[in-house]
Write an enzyme that holds these catalytic residues in place. Structure first.
Site, PDB file in Angstrom:
ATOM      1  N   GLU A 429       2.749  -8.191  19.598  1.00 10.01           N
ATOM      2  CA  GLU A 429       1.875  -7.002  19.514  1.00 10.01           C
ATOM      3  C   GLU A 429       0.542  -7.323  18.854  1.00 10.01           C
ATOM      4  O   GLU A 429      -0.003  -6.515  18.102  1.00 10.01           O
ATOM      5  CB  GLU A 429       2.578  -5.876  18.745  1.00 10.01           C
TER       6      GLU A 429
HETATM    7  C1  LIG Z   1      10.127 -12.808  21.110  1.00 13.48           C
HETATM    8  C2  LIG Z   1       8.826 -12.466  21.765  1.00 13.48           C
HETATM    9  C3  LIG Z   1       8.718 -11.302  22.508  1.00 13.48           C
HETATM   10  C4  LIG Z   1       7.518 -10.993  23.149  1.00 13.48           C
HETATM   11  N1  LIG Z   1       7.452  -9.877  23.946  1.00 13.48           N
HETATM   12  C5  LIG Z   1       6.361  -9.699  24.733  1.00 13.48           C
HETATM   13  C6  LIG Z   1       6.337  -8.672  25.726  1.00 13.48           C
HETATM   14  O1  LIG Z   1       7.280  -7.891  25.861  1.00 13.48           O
HETATM   15  N2  LIG Z   1       5.251  -8.572  26.540  1.00 13.48           N
HETATM   16  C7  LIG Z   1       4.177  -9.411  26.431  1.00 13.48           C
HETATM   17  O2  LIG Z   1       3.242  -9.283  27.186  1.00 13.48           O
HETATM   18  N3  LIG Z   1       4.162 -10.390  25.483  1.00 13.48           N
HETATM   19  C8  LIG Z   1       5.224 -10.556  24.640  1.00 13.48           C
HETATM   20  N4  LIG Z   1       5.231 -11.546  23.699  1.00 13.48           N
HETATM   21  C9  LIG Z   1       4.056 -12.402  23.575  1.00 13.48           C
HETATM   22  C10 LIG Z   1       3.277 -12.171  22.281  1.00 13.48           C
HETATM   23  O3  LIG Z   1       2.602 -10.962  22.334  1.00 13.48           O
HETATM   24  C11 LIG Z   1       2.364 -13.394  22.088  1.00 13.48           C
HETATM   25  O4  LIG Z   1       3.196 -14.460  21.687  1.00 13.48           O
HETATM   26  C12 LIG Z   1       1.278 -13.144  21.067  1.00 13.48           C
HETATM   27  O5  LIG Z   1       0.340 -12.238  21.570  1.00 13.48           O
HETATM   28  C13 LIG Z   1       0.552 -14.432  20.672  1.00 13.48           C
HETATM   29  O6  LIG Z   1       0.136 -15.151  21.794  1.00 13.48           O
HETATM   30  P1  LIG Z   1       0.502 -16.704  21.910  1.00 13.48           P
HETATM   31  O7  LIG Z   1       1.954 -16.854  21.684  1.00 13.48           O
HETATM   32  O8  LIG Z   1      -0.064 -17.230  23.149  1.00 13.48           O
HETATM   33  O9  LIG Z   1      -0.219 -17.364  20.672  1.00 13.48           O
HETATM   34  P2  LIG Z   1      -1.736 -17.856  20.667  1.00 13.48           P
HETATM   35  O10 LIG Z   1      -2.636 -16.795  21.202  1.00 13.48           O
HETATM   36  O11 LIG Z   1      -1.804 -19.209  21.248  1.00 13.48           O
HETATM   37  O12 LIG Z   1      -2.011 -17.946  19.099  1.00 13.48           O
HETATM   38  C14 LIG Z   1      -1.676 -19.083  18.296  1.00 13.48           C
HETATM   39  C15 LIG Z   1      -2.307 -18.889  16.920  1.00 13.48           C
HETATM   40  O13 LIG Z   1      -3.742 -18.853  17.055  1.00 13.48           O
HETATM   41  C16 LIG Z   1      -4.257 -17.645  16.543  1.00 13.48           C
HETATM   42  N5  LIG Z   1      -5.364 -17.206  17.392  1.00 13.48           N
HETATM   43  C17 LIG Z   1      -5.384 -17.087  18.730  1.00 13.48           C
HETATM   44  N6  LIG Z   1      -6.584 -16.639  19.144  1.00 13.48           N
HETATM   45  C18 LIG Z   1      -7.322 -16.434  18.038  1.00 13.48           C
HETATM   46  C19 LIG Z   1      -8.645 -15.959  17.783  1.00 13.48           C
HETATM   47  N7  LIG Z   1      -9.438 -15.574  18.774  1.00 13.48           N
HETATM   48  N8  LIG Z   1      -9.058 -15.920  16.503  1.00 13.48           N
HETATM   49  C20 LIG Z   1      -8.262 -16.282  15.491  1.00 13.48           C
HETATM   50  N9  LIG Z   1      -7.003 -16.725  15.666  1.00 13.48           N
HETATM   51  C21 LIG Z   1      -6.548 -16.804  16.915  1.00 13.48           C
HETATM   52  C22 LIG Z   1      -3.099 -16.661  16.548  1.00 13.48           C
HETATM   53  O14 LIG Z   1      -3.259 -15.656  15.544  1.00 13.48           O
HETATM   54  C23 LIG Z   1      -1.921 -17.579  16.256  1.00 13.48           C
HETATM   55  O15 LIG Z   1      -1.779 -17.769  14.884  1.00 13.48           O
HETATM   56  C24 LIG Z   1       6.406 -11.844  23.006  1.00 13.48           C
HETATM   57  C25 LIG Z   1       6.504 -13.000  22.218  1.00 13.48           C
HETATM   58  C26 LIG Z   1       7.693 -13.316  21.615  1.00 13.48           C
HETATM   59  C27 LIG Z   1       7.777 -14.585  20.811  1.00 13.48           C
END
Ligand SMILES: Cc1cc2nc3c(=O)[nH]c(=O)nc-3n(C[C@H](O)[C@H](O)[C@H](O)COP(=O)(O)OP(=O)(O)OC[C@H]3O[C@@H](n4cnc5c(N)ncnc54)[C@H](O)[C@@H]3O)c2cc1C
Length: 563
Positions: A429
């Site tokens: 989220e």
């Molecule tokens: C168990 C689980 C359930 C989920 N359920 C859903 C779902 O139902 N539907 C759905 O669509 N998604 C879902 N997600 C996805 C979740 O919303 C994403 O994992 C989350 O938004 C983070 O994206 P990412 O994993 O690609 O991390 P990344 O975006 O790669 O982030 C990695 C790190 O970099 C930081 N970061 C990234 N961009 C920036 C920026 N611009 N500035 C500063 N810091 C930054 C982040 O804060 C984080 O610490 C789920 C994830 C999990 C693990």
């Protein structure tokens, strides 16, 4: 230790801390009186204690699995889901025109809090559906509403949200799933979505996906994203689930926790979808769902904070170890000052995080009735409640393990599961870092007006309270940190965003404790004193970090970091 639903705590908070009477004073919610809320929360609490809580461990031990393309859910989850749906717990705030109870979001927040504490992995399912219902209520055509809302609201069907793709996580604008007009008013959706919570199950008649995708020639980034409703089974005109759509669950993720919640990789191969809202305006529609889910995930943190605290207090009350240094002790580890410190922290933080979630919910409810100032207040509180609530869930689950000593690390007490389950709440989220950036970025685009209005109110109230001087002073420090933020460029703000948000939460938490101390008994006063003396001062250090900008964060090159 069996979970106990904190109905009396909700009632205290609603009456004395978050001003729920302002919600019942509105025409829309005049019927949601304390008596009716009491009856609803009592019954929901009973279901949480008797039906959901016993399923929590089963979900952890026997995760959902994929069998021939169908998700098989954890033992007992189907019955637990049915019990929630029959009691109306899955769609408390949904529109009565389509079968919902039409109660305030504040009441939903209390119900979700209990259900999450009892069985977080299962509660994730209705949480996704609740957000989808709100998105459809606000953005779908009457035809879509008539076909889908009654089924989603009754719990016969459930909903998901599909944003994330391998290259598009926090950066939703990078998504590449395609939507092509089919010429008959529908669209063909093609692409892969990852991490989709409850992408399938074996207990609802249909699963309705809300999918973000790009139309041909759509502008790059978030301005070129549209939202589509893509059902697993395409309903007939009378609502009977019909033929299977061209989509499937490819695999389930193996996770640190939340094992009962199937996290799916979804493949859409020209699946039939219906546009929700306007073309290229999908983010606006999806934000309705995401804001709903942000409050819902804040509450996940509160749920686990409460469950962990209940377990820790019960364990400490029984465990004998060491000699007390105080007279008239109980002979248990409760006699030790350091154990007391941990338990007081757990209780004080749980209270503050819950109060913040309910305060936000009340502002959302008032904002929905057209009160623009409350809507702006809700916009500011949303990232704070999401990040603070979830950080407290993680922190208190961690402290709860410490209170249990070695037994905390042994799975059979169940307290290790709390930490594993809640850890993801700081990630999904919108990660907590992204929440903090939202607070110091978008939420300051009004020049800080909404934030200053919040600080004014804290200073005014704290200034008039006999225990309030340190709170008013810290509100002043928050104001200074806010002014400093407003004077900086965006990356400098981002460098201090997380500590700024957490310091802000400390100030709000202290305010809620002051209110509780005014209305409550000795326990409330003791917890308020503890929070103000021991936790509020952390904000000094947090604001110092907030004002440090970003320059020093780049002192090391990428190579030096990796060395
Ligand atoms: C168990 C689980 C359930 C989920 N359920 C859903 C779902 O139902 N539907 C759905 O669509 N998604 C879902 N997600 C996805 C979740 O919303 C994403 O994992 C989350 O938004 C983070 O994206 P990412 O994993 O690609 O991390 P990344 O975006 O790669 O982030 C990695 C790190 O970099 C930081 N970061 C990234 N961009 C920036 C920026 N611009 N500035 C500063 N810091 C930054 C982040 O804060 C984080 O610490 C789920 C994830 C999990 C693990």
């Amino acid at each position: 230790m069996p979970y106990r639903a904190p109905v009396a705590e909700f009632e205290f908070l609603l009456s004395h801390v978050v001003g729920y009477d302002r919600v019942t004073a509105t025409e829309a919610h005049a019927e949601a009186t304390p008596d009716m809320v009491h009856a609803l929360l009592t019954e929901a609490g009973r279901i949480c204690e008797e039906v959901l809580a016993p399923l929590n461990r089963a979900g952890d031990m026997t995760p959902a699995r994929l069998e021939n393309g169908v998700v098989r859910t954890s033992p007992g989850y189907a019955d637990g889901y049915r019990a929630m749906a029959e009691a109306g717990m899955t769609a408390v705030s949904a529109d009565p025109e389509y079968g919902g109870l039409g109660l305030p979001q504040t009441v939903t927040t209390c119900v979700n809090d209990m259900a999450g504490a009892a069985c977080l992995a299962l509660q994730m399912n209705p949480l996704m559906t609740q957000g989808q219902i709100e998105a459809l209520e606000n953005h779908a055509t009457d035809e879509i509403k008539a076909l889908y809302l009654p089924k989603l609201i009754s719990g016969e069907w459930c909903g998901t949200m599909n944003l994330t793709e391998p290259q598009a996580g926090s950066d939703v604008g990078a998504l590449s799933t395609k939507a092509e007009p089919a010429g008959d008013g529908t669209y063909r959706i093609t692409g892969q979505k990852i991490y989709i919570s409850w992408g399938d199950n074996d207990f609802t008649g249909n699963v309705v996906h809300l999918v973000l995708a790009r139309l041909p020639d759509a502008p790059k980034g978030t301005k070129g994203i549209s939202l589509f409703l893509v059902p697993k089974l395409i309903p007939e005109a009378d609502g009977t689930p019909g033929v299977a759509n061209s989509l499937k669950v490819v695999s389930l993720e193996h996770k640190l926790g939340l094992h009962g919640s199937p996290t799916c990789v979804m493949q859409y191969d020209g699946a039939t979808g219906w546009l929700i809202g306007e073309e290229n305006r999908g983010m606006a529609a999806m934000f309705t769902m995401m804001n709903n889910a942000r409050l819902g995930v804040a509450v996940h943190g509160v749920s686990i904070a409460d469950a962990a605290t209940q377990a820790a207090v019960a364990y400490a009350t029984d465990r004998t170890q060491g000699k007390p240094l105080v007279e008239g002790g109980t002979g248990t580890i409760l006699d030790h000052a350091d154990v007391r410190r941990m338990l007081m922290e757990m209780k004080a933080e749980t209270f503050a995080a819950r109060a913040m979630a309910l305060d936000l919910a009340v502002s959302i409810d008032l904002g929905h009735t057209g009160d623009a100032a409350q809507a702006a207040r809700a916009a500011v509180l949303t990232p704070i409640a999401k990040a603070y609530g979830t950080e407290m869930g993680i922190k208190l689950a961690n402290i709860g393990i410490q209170v249990h000593g070695g037994m905390g690390f042994i799975e059979e007490t169940g307290v290790a599961q709390y930490l594993r389950d809640v850890r993801v709440s700081a990630i999904y989220e919108g990660t907590n870092g992204i929440q903090a950036m939202d607070l110091v970025g978008r939420k300051m685009m009004d020049g800080g007006a909404a934030i200053h209005a919040l600080i004014d109110a804290v200073e005014f109230e704290a200034g008039a309270h006999e225990m309030g001087a340190p709170v008013a002073a810290m509100a002043g420090a928050l104001r200074a940190a806010t002014e400093d933020m407003l004077g900086r460029d965006l990356n400098d703000r981002f460098g201090g965003a997380v500590p700024y948000l957490m310091g802000f939460a400390r100030v709000m938490g202290a305010l809620y404790h002051l209110r509780a101390a005014t209305a409550g008994d000795k326990t409330r006063t003791a917890l308020a004193r503890f929070y103000i003396a021991r936790l509020l001062p952390e904000a000094h250090g947090l604001f110092a970090q907030a004002r440090a900008g970003a320059a020093d964060l780049y002192d090391l090159s990428a190579d030096e970091l990796a060395a």
